[in-house]
Design a protein around this motif. Structure first.
Motif, short mmCIF file in Angstrom:
data_model
loop_
_atom_site.label_atom_id
_atom_site.label_comp_id
_atom_site.label_asym_id
_atom_site.label_seq_id
_atom_site.Cartn_x
_atom_site.Cartn_y
_atom_site.Cartn_z
N GLN A 10 -149.40 123.99 0.25
CA GLN A 10 -148.19 123.69 0.86
C GLN A 10 -147.45 124.98 0.15
OE1 GLN A 10 -146.89 119.81 -0.07
NE2 GLN A 10 -148.63 118.88 1.29
N GLU A 11 -146.37 125.39 1.01
CA GLU A 11 -145.24 126.29 0.54
C GLU A 11 -144.11 125.92 1.00
OE1 GLU A 11 -144.24 131.12 0.22
OE2 GLU A 11 -146.17 130.27 1.40
N ASN A 12 -143.10 125.76 0.01
CA ASN A 12 -141.56 125.75 0.58
C ASN A 12 -140.90 126.90 0.21
OD1 ASN A 12 -142.12 122.95 1.06
ND2 ASN A 12 -141.47 122.09 -0.55
N GLN A 13 -140.04 127.24 1.04
CA GLN A 13 -139.07 128.38 0.84
C GLN A 13 -137.57 128.10 1.28
OE1 GLN A 13 -140.89 131.61 3.26
NE2 GLN A 13 -141.93 132.47 1.57
N TYR A 14 -136.63 128.53 0.26
CA TYR A 14 -135.34 128.23 0.33
C TYR A 14 -134.19 129.19 0.55
CZ TYR A 14 -137.47 124.07 -1.45
OH TYR A 14 -138.33 123.14 -1.73
N GLU A 15 -133.42 129.30 1.50
CA GLU A 15 -132.51 130.42 1.42
C GLU A 15 -130.95 129.82 1.32
OE1 GLU A 15 -132.76 132.81 5.07
OE2 GLU A 15 -135.01 132.95 4.88
N TYR A 16 -130.03 130.77 0.79
CA TYR A 16 -128.98 130.18 0.30
C TYR A 16 -127.69 131.16 0.97
CZ TYR A 16 -131.51 127.42 -2.75
OH TYR A 16 -132.70 126.76 -3.38
N THR A 17 -126.46 130.66 0.92
CA THR A 17 -125.34 131.47 1.15
C THR A 17 -124.93 132.29 0.06
OG1 THR A 17 -123.66 129.88 0.60
CG2 THR A 17 -124.48 130.01 3.04
N ASN A 18 -124.00 133.21 -0.09
CA ASN A 18 -123.26 133.72 -1.38
C ASN A 18 -122.91 132.56 -2.16
OD1 ASN A 18 -124.41 136.27 -0.70
ND2 ASN A 18 -122.49 136.92 0.18
N GLN A 19 -122.46 131.61 -1.60
CA GLN A 19 -121.56 130.45 -2.39
C GLN A 19 -122.66 129.55 -2.79
OE1 GLN A 19 -120.71 131.31 0.72
NE2 GLN A 19 -119.19 132.82 0.04
N GLY A 20 -124.05 129.52 -2.78
CA GLY A 20 -124.89 128.59 -3.21
C GLY A 20 -125.34 127.51 -2.21
N PHE A 21 -124.71 127.57 -1.15
CA PHE A 21 -125.20 126.53 -0.08
C PHE A 21 -126.41 126.65 0.43
CE2 PHE A 21 -120.50 126.64 0.04
CZ PHE A 21 -120.08 125.49 -0.86
N LEU A 22 -127.34 125.62 0.52
CA LEU A 22 -128.63 125.72 1.21
C LEU A 22 -128.50 125.93 2.52
CD1 LEU A 22 -131.78 125.74 0.82
CD2 LEU A 22 -131.55 123.11 1.34
N VAL A 23 -129.01 127.04 3.22
CA VAL A 23 -128.89 127.09 4.75
C VAL A 23 -130.16 127.11 5.41
CG1 VAL A 23 -126.78 128.65 4.41
CG2 VAL A 23 -129.05 129.73 4.55
N GLU A 24 -131.41 127.36 4.86
CA GLU A 24 -132.49 127.16 5.53
C GLU A 24 -133.56 126.69 4.73
OE1 GLU A 24 -135.69 129.54 8.45
OE2 GLU A 24 -133.60 130.13 8.31
N GLU A 25 -134.43 125.69 4.95
CA GLU A 25 -135.49 125.20 4.19
C GLU A 25 -136.86 125.36 4.93
OE1 GLU A 25 -136.39 121.40 1.32
OE2 GLU A 25 -135.53 121.10 3.28
N THR A 26 -137.74 126.10 4.61
CA THR A 26 -139.14 125.92 5.41
C THR A 26 -140.27 125.43 4.66
OG1 THR A 26 -138.16 128.22 6.40
CG2 THR A 26 -140.41 127.64 6.52
N PHE A 27 -141.05 124.75 5.23
CA PHE A 27 -142.08 123.74 4.85
C PHE A 27 -143.31 124.23 5.68
CE2 PHE A 27 -145.12 120.53 5.60
CZ PHE A 27 -145.68 120.18 4.09
N THR A 28 -144.22 125.07 5.07
CA THR A 28 -145.68 125.37 5.76
C THR A 28 -147.11 124.61 5.00
OG1 THR A 28 -145.97 127.30 4.35
CG2 THR A 28 -145.01 127.51 6.61
N SER A 29 -148.02 124.22 5.96
CA SER A 29 -148.98 123.47 5.33
C SER A 29 -150.02 123.59 6.27
CB SER A 29 -148.59 122.04 5.01
OG SER A 29 -149.78 121.31 4.82
N ASN A 30 -151.21 123.59 5.67
CA ASN A 30 -152.49 123.59 6.57
C ASN A 30 -152.99 122.19 6.65
OD1 ASN A 30 -153.62 123.33 4.16
ND2 ASN A 30 -155.16 124.93 4.32
N HIS A 31 -152.27 121.24 6.27
CA HIS A 31 -152.85 120.02 6.66
C HIS A 31 -152.92 119.62 8.36
CE1 HIS A 31 -153.99 115.95 6.12
NE2 HIS A 31 -152.67 115.35 6.58
N SER A 32 -154.05 119.06 8.58
CA SER A 32 -154.18 118.86 9.97
C SER A 32 -153.61 120.06 10.93
CB SER A 32 -153.29 117.70 10.59
OG SER A 32 -153.71 116.63 9.69
N GLY A 33 -154.18 121.48 10.59
CA GLY A 33 -153.80 122.62 11.16
C GLY A 33 -152.60 123.23 10.67
N GLU A 34 -152.40 124.44 11.05
CA GLU A 34 -151.42 125.18 10.39
C GLU A 34 -149.93 124.49 11.01
OE1 GLU A 34 -150.98 127.36 7.95
OE2 GLU A 34 -153.35 127.44 8.00
#
Length: 207
Positions: free
Chosen positions: A132-156
């Motif tokens: 599994q992998e989680n990735q996070y992106e933030y604004t310049n002010q430190g607010f979370l704008v995108e969270e992406t979760f990927t896994s190969n459990h039960s297929g990609e």
């Protein structure tokens, strides 16, 4: 029979309400979501560094006559995890995940940027080929704008959570997508004191 007027309300989209509770350090300690006849609840505990050291997932019932208020009925523990941390480098942290029996079944490597923000987390299971992998992106002010979760459990599988804020950093909406398909959308309205008005929280489900 005399003529009369009847008003019927039909909701085209399912609406689910979640109650979130915080401690004095503004950390989430409980998230409880109403799912019809029962509630889905997650409890969290933290160490002195603010890291989650325990997560408990429960199924709960409400025995309050007023359904707008919650009074615990039956609580069933579905799972319980504890976590241990090891600082590898100034920007990298190892997190061990322990099951109900206190045995490690997976661990993750957490990468942190110069601002102290978590940018990614990679999980490896000890006894399987899953990852599994989680990735996070933030604004310049430190607010979370995108969270992406990927896994190969039960297929990609790829799940994305996208957050929108106003110019003052107030959360306006959330969108959840699975494999680039929109699953649901949450919109928030606030009162004049910037406090969330739960009566105007809207959920649209597309699945």
């Amino acid at each position: 029979q005399k003529a009369y007027t009847k008003t019927v309300s039909r909701y085209q989209n399912d609406t689910i309400f979640a109650s979130i509770f915080y401690d004095n350090a503004n950390r989430i300690i409980l998230k409880r979501t109403g799912l019809g006849d029962y509630y889905d609840a997650f409890y969290y505990e933290y160490n002195e560094k603010g890291q989650v050291i325990k997560e408990m997932h429960c199924k709960e019932t409400n025995v309050s006559e007023d359904k707008k208020e919650f009074k615990m009925g039956v609580q069933t523990v579905l799972s319980k995890e504890t976590f241990e941390y090891e600082q590898l480098t100034p920007t990298q942290l190892k997190k061990k995940c322990l099951n109900d029996e206190g045995r490690e079944y997976k661990h993750s490597i957490i990468n942190i940027n110069e601002k102290g923000e978590k940018t990614s987390e990679n999980f490896n299971f000890l006894v399987s080929w899953m990852h599994q992998e989680n990735q996070y992106e933030y604004t310049n002010q430190g607010f979370l704008v995108e969270e992406t979760f990927t896994s190969n459990h039960s297929g990609e599988v790829k799940i994305e959570n996208v957050f929108e804020y106003d110019t003052n950093g107030v959360l306006l909406s959330e969108k959840r997508m699975k494999n680039n398909e929109l699953l649901n959308e949450l919109s928030y309205l606030y009162d004049e004191n910037k406090k969330l008005n739960s009566n105007f929280k809207v959920s649209k489900n597309y699945n």
